[in-house]
Design a protein around this motif. Structure first.
Motif, short mmCIF file in Angstrom:
data_model
loop_
_atom_site.label_atom_id
_atom_site.label_comp_id
_atom_site.label_asym_id
_atom_site.label_seq_id
_atom_site.Cartn_x
_atom_site.Cartn_y
_atom_site.Cartn_z
N ALA A 56 0.84 -1.21 0.00
CA ALA A 56 0.00 0.00 0.00
C ALA A 56 0.87 1.25 0.00
O ALA A 56 0.57 2.24 -0.69
CB ALA A 56 -0.93 -0.01 1.21
N GLY A 57 1.97 1.23 0.75
CA GLY A 57 2.90 2.35 0.75
C GLY A 57 3.56 2.55 -0.61
O GLY A 57 3.68 3.68 -1.09
N LEU A 58 3.97 1.45 -1.23
CA LEU A 58 4.55 1.55 -2.57
C LEU A 58 3.55 2.06 -3.59
O LEU A 58 3.89 2.86 -4.47
CB LEU A 58 5.09 0.18 -3.01
N THR A 59 2.31 1.61 -3.48
CA THR A 59 1.27 2.08 -4.38
C THR A 59 1.01 3.57 -4.19
O THR A 59 0.86 4.32 -5.17
CB THR A 59 -0.03 1.28 -4.16
N GLY A 60 0.97 4.02 -2.96
CA GLY A 60 0.79 5.44 -2.68
C GLY A 60 1.94 6.27 -3.23
O GLY A 60 1.72 7.32 -3.84
N PHE A 61 3.17 5.80 -3.03
CA PHE A 61 4.33 6.50 -3.58
C PHE A 61 4.27 6.56 -5.09
O PHE A 61 4.55 7.60 -5.70
CB PHE A 61 5.62 5.82 -3.11
N TRP A 62 3.91 5.45 -5.73
CA TRP A 62 3.81 5.38 -7.19
C TRP A 62 2.75 6.35 -7.70
O TRP A 62 2.97 7.05 -8.69
CB TRP A 62 3.49 3.95 -7.62
N CYS A 63 1.63 6.43 -7.02
CA CYS A 63 0.56 7.35 -7.43
C CYS A 63 1.00 8.81 -7.27
O CYS A 63 0.73 9.64 -8.16
CB CYS A 63 -0.71 7.09 -6.63
N LEU A 64 1.65 9.13 -6.18
CA LEU A 64 2.13 10.50 -5.99
C LEU A 64 3.19 10.87 -7.03
O LEU A 64 3.18 11.99 -7.56
CB LEU A 64 2.70 10.67 -4.59
N ALA A 65 4.08 9.95 -7.35
CA ALA A 65 5.08 10.21 -8.38
C ALA A 65 4.43 10.41 -9.74
O ALA A 65 4.81 11.31 -10.50
CB ALA A 65 6.10 9.07 -8.43
N ALA A 66 3.44 9.59 -10.06
CA ALA A 66 2.74 9.73 -11.34
C ALA A 66 1.98 11.05 -11.41
O ALA A 66 2.00 11.73 -12.45
CB ALA A 66 1.78 8.56 -11.55
N LEU A 67 1.33 11.44 -10.32
CA LEU A 67 0.63 12.73 -10.31
C LEU A 67 1.60 13.89 -10.49
O LEU A 67 1.31 14.84 -11.22
CB LEU A 67 -0.14 12.89 -8.99
N TRP A 68 2.75 13.82 -9.85
CA TRP A 68 3.74 14.88 -9.98
C TRP A 68 4.25 14.98 -11.41
O TRP A 68 4.33 16.07 -11.97
CB TRP A 68 4.89 14.62 -9.00
N VAL A 69 4.57 13.83 -12.03
CA VAL A 69 5.08 13.84 -13.41
C VAL A 69 4.02 14.33 -14.38
O VAL A 69 4.28 15.18 -15.24
CB VAL A 69 5.58 12.43 -13.80
N PHE A 70 2.81 13.84 -14.26
CA PHE A 70 1.76 14.25 -15.19
C PHE A 70 1.34 15.69 -14.99
O PHE A 70 1.00 16.38 -15.94
CB PHE A 70 0.55 13.31 -15.08
N GLU A 71 1.40 16.16 -13.76
CA GLU A 71 1.06 17.57 -13.51
C GLU A 71 2.09 18.48 -14.17
O GLU A 71 1.74 19.48 -14.79
CB GLU A 71 0.99 17.81 -12.00
N ARG A 72 3.35 18.13 -14.06
CA ARG A 72 4.41 18.94 -14.68
C ARG A 72 4.30 18.90 -16.19
O ARG A 72 4.41 19.93 -16.85
CB ARG A 72 5.78 18.44 -14.25
N ASN A 73 4.09 17.73 -16.76
CA ASN A 73 4.01 17.61 -18.21
C ASN A 73 2.72 18.21 -18.77
O ASN A 73 2.72 18.74 -19.86
CB ASN A 73 4.14 16.15 -18.63
N ALA A 74 1.64 18.10 -18.03
CA ALA A 74 0.37 18.64 -18.52
C ALA A 74 0.44 20.16 -18.57
O ALA A 74 -0.04 20.78 -19.54
CB ALA A 74 -0.78 18.21 -17.60
N THR A 75 1.02 20.79 -17.58
CA THR A 75 1.12 22.25 -17.62
C THR A 75 2.09 22.70 -18.70
O THR A 75 1.88 23.72 -19.33
CB THR A 75 1.54 22.81 -16.24
N ALA A 76 3.15 21.93 -18.95
CA ALA A 76 4.09 22.28 -20.00
C ALA A 76 3.42 22.15 -21.37
O ALA A 76 3.65 22.98 -22.26
CB ALA A 76 5.33 21.39 -19.93
N MET A 77 2.60 21.12 -21.55
CA MET A 77 1.90 20.95 -22.82
C MET A 77 0.87 22.04 -23.02
O MET A 77 0.67 22.53 -24.13
CB MET A 77 1.23 19.56 -22.88
N ALA A 78 0.20 22.46 -21.97
CA ALA A 78 -0.80 23.51 -22.09
C ALA A 78 -0.16 24.85 -22.42
O ALA A 78 -0.72 25.64 -23.16
CB ALA A 78 -1.61 23.61 -20.79
#
Length: 81
Positions: A56-78
């Motif tokens: 569960a901890g690894l899954t939470g870390f993976w989700c937070l990392a994915a949100l951080w990466v997609f948030e950065r890339n989504a704003t750059a694409m916009a």
């Protein structure tokens, strides 16, 4: 989507080719699947509660990392448009 496809290919090929067994053992999904099989079979072990907390901890870390990466890339694409 590429992650899901590659994970499923590794899991399928690990049944037939020994080198893919090593890759399969490195996947978090392998441990989730093995615990699911044990729970369905009614063969729960004492260590399953501890590993579920770790997973569960690894899954939470993976989700937070994915949100951080997609948030950065989504704003750059916009901004590029």
């Amino acid at each position: 989507m590429l992650y899901l496809i590659s994970t499923s290919i590794v899991m399928i090929l690990a049944q037939f080719l020994p080198p893919f067994k090593v890759l399969q053992s490195l996947l978090v999904e392998n441990y989730l699947y093995s615990q699911m099989k044990l729970l369905i079979a009614g063969q729960s072990h004492w260590w399953m509660g501890q590993t579920q907390v770790v997973l569960a901890g690894l899954t939470g870390f993976w989700c937070l990392a994915a949100l951080w990466v997609f948030e950065r890339n989504a704003t750059a694409m916009a901004r590029a448009r």
